[in-house]
Design a protein around this motif. Structure first.
Motif, PDB file in Angstrom:
ATOM      1  N   PRO A 135       1.966   3.648  10.347  1.00  0.00           N
ATOM      2  CA  PRO A 135       1.350   4.979  10.431  1.00  0.00           C
ATOM      3  C   PRO A 135       1.135   5.643   9.079  1.00  0.00           C
ATOM      4  CG  PRO A 135       3.060   4.726  12.096  1.00  0.00           C
ATOM      5  CD  PRO A 135       3.143   3.518  11.215  1.00  0.00           C
ATOM      6  N   LEU A 136       1.923   5.252   8.080  1.00  0.00           N
ATOM      7  CA  LEU A 136       1.791   5.809   6.731  1.00  0.00           C
ATOM      8  C   LEU A 136       0.930   4.951   5.819  1.00  0.00           C
ATOM      9  CD1 LEU A 136       5.479   6.966   6.146  1.00  0.00           C
ATOM     10  CD2 LEU A 136       3.539   8.351   6.889  1.00  0.00           C
ATOM     11  N   GLY A 137       0.316   3.909   6.364  1.00  0.00           N
ATOM     12  CA  GLY A 137      -0.463   2.998   5.554  1.00  0.00           C
ATOM     13  C   GLY A 137       0.381   1.833   5.069  1.00  0.00           C
ATOM     14  N   PRO A 138      -0.176   0.907   4.286  1.00  0.00           N
ATOM     15  CA  PRO A 138       0.601  -0.222   3.766  1.00  0.00           C
ATOM     16  C   PRO A 138       1.728   0.263   2.850  1.00  0.00           C
ATOM     17  CG  PRO A 138      -1.766  -0.571   3.474  1.00  0.00           C
ATOM     18  CD  PRO A 138      -1.596   0.848   3.883  1.00  0.00           C
ATOM     19  N   ILE A 169      10.326   2.165  -2.896  1.00  0.00           N
ATOM     20  CA  ILE A 169       9.284   1.829  -1.937  1.00  0.00           C
ATOM     21  C   ILE A 169       7.965   2.409  -2.433  1.00  0.00           C
ATOM     22  CG2 ILE A 169       9.781   3.887  -0.535  1.00  0.00           C
ATOM     23  CD1 ILE A 169       8.995   2.179   1.922  1.00  0.00           C
ATOM     24  N   GLU A 170       6.924   1.614  -2.319  1.00  0.00           N
ATOM     25  CA  GLU A 170       5.584   2.042  -2.712  1.00  0.00           C
ATOM     26  C   GLU A 170       4.730   2.206  -1.461  1.00  0.00           C
ATOM     27  OE1 GLU A 170       1.993  -0.494  -3.997  1.00  0.00           O
ATOM     28  OE2 GLU A 170       2.992  -0.001  -5.909  1.00  0.00           O
ATOM     29  N   PHE A 171       4.168   3.407  -1.283  1.00  0.00           N
ATOM     30  CA  PHE A 171       3.251   3.695  -0.185  1.00  0.00           C
ATOM     31  C   PHE A 171       1.822   3.733  -0.715  1.00  0.00           C
ATOM     32  CE2 PHE A 171       7.219   5.673   1.196  1.00  0.00           C
ATOM     33  CZ  PHE A 171       7.314   5.221   2.497  1.00  0.00           C
ATOM     34  N   GLN A 172       0.873   3.394   0.146  1.00  0.00           N
ATOM     35  CA  GLN A 172      -0.535   3.540  -0.195  1.00  0.00           C
ATOM     36  C   GLN A 172      -1.234   4.201   0.995  1.00  0.00           C
ATOM     37  OE1 GLN A 172      -2.449  -0.026  -1.554  1.00  0.00           O
ATOM     38  NE2 GLN A 172      -4.169   1.081  -2.459  1.00  0.00           N
ATOM     39  N   PRO A 173      -1.138   5.541   1.116  1.00  0.00           N
ATOM     40  CA  PRO A 173      -1.717   6.223   2.276  1.00  0.00           C
ATOM     41  C   PRO A 173      -3.221   6.070   2.376  1.00  0.00           C
ATOM     42  CG  PRO A 173      -1.019   7.799   0.597  1.00  0.00           C
ATOM     43  CD  PRO A 173      -0.494   6.461   0.186  1.00  0.00           C
ATOM     44  N   ILE A 174      -3.906   6.082   1.237  1.00  0.00           N
ATOM     45  CA  ILE A 174      -5.332   5.787   1.165  1.00  0.00           C
ATOM     46  C   ILE A 174      -5.552   4.919  -0.059  1.00  0.00           C
ATOM     47  CG2 ILE A 174      -6.090   7.859   2.387  1.00  0.00           C
ATOM     48  CD1 ILE A 174      -6.656   9.152  -0.287  1.00  0.00           C
ATOM     49  N   ASP A 175      -6.695   4.249  -0.109  1.00  0.00           N
ATOM     50  CA  ASP A 175      -6.931   3.252  -1.156  1.00  0.00           C
ATOM     51  C   ASP A 175      -6.736   3.780  -2.575  1.00  0.00           C
ATOM     52  OD1 ASP A 175      -7.368   1.240   0.629  1.00  0.00           O
ATOM     53  OD2 ASP A 175      -9.550   1.431   0.642  1.00  0.00           O
TER      54      ASP A 175
END
Length: 479
Positions: free
Chosen positions: A401-404, A436-442
């Protein structure tokens, strides 16, 4: 033209195929004469207009004529344009691309916030504080900082020559007012040209200021690295990762196919370097003049192995292993001003291994050698042994739900000097980091990490080791 066509006798039902074909040939001949007459009477036109007219003959209205199927098919085949004519027309329409379409522009910015939540944020004079040479924002007085603001200009000058230019706008200068620091200055990072002697671009020669091919993590772009900073043990070999010189890189086709597969899968690769590389550089450090008329020599090699044939459990997995060697002589800066009068050995050998996360992976590097280090007993710089590196585990979740996102944990250790800082002080680093690394949008990447640090400050005037915990965050936007 219509009058000429009207004078032709209409075909009778008793006409043979040969008679109909004769009438068609006569009609074509009259059309060619009329087109030639039109060209002779028309005013001179630009070459492009003439080519366009030749591609599309003028339309001629004619009464419908019912022909046998065989004759109609034969006429259609004879009137169809030939492939050669189409190729010539396309070639005439091709134009050279303007210069601004040959140059690409991209970049990224990293905004950080570090908070020392426990430990030795401050210390008495002569004792180490919790600090890191990889991030000046780790301090008891800091809040938001720009770690990097990069712009990359790159492109192909010709089919076998390419250029690359990268400044950074987050550099700092000191001693503006009693040692006060100023941020936001521009500094040259990369400025080089690549020449590809072979048509397949497997081999390249690189001239200018560029990354030194030593250390897998050092060569990987900061925009692509999972952890916030490079490890002390590897980065101490080439602080700032760059120098001025010449390098050669070669990539076999079999290696390029594996790397292309990893790139298409979105893996974090180490950049635009070959499977094998050699180079000669000044050896004094990035944006510093040469001081001893000697050259630093380096060589590196890395090879990815696709593990698909080992069974379904290894499908898609790639293991990459390699190593590097470096030989150098360097003159560190000294506190009394200038650089040391003597050159010091700066020799290393390192190894690396990466199992790319599919979905779980492991990455490790280590190096050993000898380099300059300040000896407090004699009060001067000397040559001493050094060793250090890191071990890192990571996982990759493609959809949430939060992206990759990619969680990781890393342990690093280093014992040795840091030649890029005044008087080459000794570092003693032991550190655990989980993040931790999030990518919500590109375009956006958000990294949150917690680090437990035990470090000796990079200042020969301070002794002992500081301990503490730091919460670190970084927002990176790519453009």
């Amino acid at each position: 033209m219509m009058l000429g066509i009207a004078t032709l006798p209409l075909p009778a039902h008793a006409q043979t195929v040969e008679e109909l074909q004769q009438q068609i040939d006569e009609l074509k001949a009259q059309l060619r004469e009329l087109i030639a007459l039109q060209k002779a009477q028309a005013p001179a036109a630009p070459a492009a207009a003439t080519a366009s007219t030749a591609e599309k003959p003028p339309f001629v209205a004619a009464p419908p004529v019912t022909l046998p199927a065989a004759v109609a098919q034969q006429g259609a085949e004879q009137s169809a344009p030939t492939p050669a004519a189409s190729v010539v027309a396309d070639a005439g329409a091709t134009k050279r691309r303007p210069w601004f379409q040959k140059i690409g522009l991209r970049g990224y910015t990293q905004l950080r916030l570090n908070e020392i939540v426990a430990g030795d944020a401050t210390a008495p004079a002569g004792r180490s504080r919790l600090r890191s040479p990889g991030d000046s924002g780790i301090t008891d007085q800091g809040n938001f900082t720009f770690r990097r603001i990069r712009l990359v200009f790159s492109g192909n000058v010709t089919d076998d020559v390419a250029f690359y230019f990268q400044p950074d706008f987050a550099s700092a200068v000191n001693d503006q007012s009693n040692g006060e620091r100023r941020e936001g200055f521009a500094q040259l990072r990369d400025a080089y040209v690549d020449w590809f002697p072979d048509r397949e671009r497997r081999f390249r020669l690189r001239f200018g200021q560029s990354k030194v091919p030593y250390g897998w993590e050092n060569m990987q772009s900061s925009s692509n690295r999972l952890t916030l900073d490079r490890s002390d043990g590897i980065n101490s070999a080439i602080p700032s990762e760059r120098d001025l010189g010449i390098a050669g890189y070669y990539t076999p086709a079999v290696v390029q196919r594996v790397w292309d597969r990893l790139a298409d899968d979105g893996q974090k690769l180490f950049g635009n370097f070959g499977a094998f590389g050699v180079g000669v550089f000044n050896g004094q450090g990035v944006n510093r003049p040469e001081r001893n008329n000697g050259l630093m020599t380096v060589a590196t090699g890395t090879w990815p192995f696709a593990l698909d044939e080992l069974g379904s459990a290894f499908r898609g997995q790639v293991l990459e292993v390699g190593g590097a060697v470096m030989r150098n002589r360097v003159r560190p800066e000294v506190r009394t001003g200038g650089v040391s009068a003597a050159s010091f050995k700066d020799d290393r050998v390192g190894v690396h291994a990466i199992l790319y996360p599919q979905p779980v992976g492991v990455q490790a590097e280590w190096n050993w050698g000898r380099g300059p280090e300040f000896d407090p007993l004699i009060g001067a710089i000397t040559t001493r042994d050094l060793d250090g590196g890191y071990v890192q585990g990571m996982a990759r979740v493609r959809n949430s739900p939060l992206g990759p996102f990619m969680p990781y944990v890393r342990w690093q250790r280093y014992r040795g000097g840091w030649k890029a800082i005044t008087n080459a002080p000794r570092l003693e680093t032991d550190e655990w980091e989980i993040g931790i690394e999030f990518q919500p949008i590109d375009p956006l990447e958000l990294t949150i990490a917690f680090a437990d640090m035990t470090r000796r400050e990079a200042d020969e005037r301070r002794i002992g080791r500081a301990e503490g915990q730091v919460i670190r965050t970084q927002l990176q936007w790519n453009y």
